[in-house]
Design an enzyme around this catalytic site. Sequence first.
Site, PDB file in Angstrom:
ATOM      1  N   TYR A 187      40.072  32.025  76.758  1.00  0.00           N
ATOM      2  CA  TYR A 187      41.508  32.041  76.487  1.00  0.00           C
ATOM      3  C   TYR A 187      42.298  32.213  77.775  1.00  0.00           C
ATOM      4  CZ  TYR A 187      45.745  33.356  73.808  1.00  0.00           C
ATOM      5  OH  TYR A 187      46.997  33.423  73.251  1.00  0.00           O
TER       6      TYR A 187
ATOM      7  N   LYS B 123      41.243  27.826  75.016  1.00  0.00           N
ATOM      8  CA  LYS B 123      42.573  27.899  74.423  1.00  0.00           C
ATOM      9  C   LYS B 123      43.548  28.100  75.566  1.00  0.00           C
ATOM     10  CE  LYS B 123      45.642  30.637  71.477  1.00  0.00           C
ATOM     11  NZ  LYS B 123      45.820  31.860  70.662  1.00  0.00           N
TER      12      LYS B 123
END
Length: 291
Positions: free
Chosen positions: A129, A157
């Site tokens: 992330y 992400k």
Amino acid sequence: MHLLTATVTPFFPNGTIDFASLERLLSFQDAVGNGVVLLGSTGEGLSLTKKEKQALICFACDLQLKVPLFVGTSGTLLEEVLDWIHFCNDLPISGFLMTTPIYTKPKLCGQILWFEAVLNAAKHPAILYNIPSRAATPLYLDTVKALAHHPQFLGIKDSGGSVEEFQSYKSIAPHIQLYCGDDVFWSEMAACGAHGLISVLSNAWPEEAREYVLNPQEQDYRSLWMETCRWVYTTTNPIGIKAILAYKKAITHAQLRLPLSIEDFDLENVSPAVESMLAWPKLRTSVFSYS
């Protein structure tokens, strides 16, 4: 195109987890076919105790959802993060969402070593992330390059807010699944080859979100989506989306855990956000309605 919902954690006013509301949220996502991410920043994962997180994940697994289920692994103490990963390894989850360590601001070598340690511990694939607004450091491009062929490195992400950086990740690791992590950037990142969207708005509008993910360049969808984002994202996530969910009766209360507070959101924004999505083109098939 794939859609994962960064799911909120509903609370009662006394601060305990509202499992009935959580089940309702997860069941609706499952019915539409959207995957879910639990205990990320939208799920206030850092504000839950170890026992609460364990109870929440076991509860979700017991629902036997048909859609992918990812679990957040935020933290700065490696021993605790590894302990959490080991606990989740034995559960029927789809994978992990591994956040860049917050607050400590690691440089390149430290970040690589951190992610090596957590990836090596994981028995499920992981999405790394990039969230510099919360972590204070980005997921470095050289970190992605160094770990690109780790067997548990599934995807990224990207909530960095830069289409150019998104494209850089793609060029460094073309085989890695790249997810847009910001609702407002979906159309642009889809055009650049994003694998899917990890959405906050889909908590409240799972069907509409799915339609938009499948049709990212549809102008009517995009205009309404961006208008709704304008009302919801006037404060720190997940304050706005919890207010919306409570208004739509998807959750019983808009309760948050400190240091987050519903007082930091103008509740007059709720009605315009909901009304803007009422103009969404009629869905071909409707699974449910929250309200």
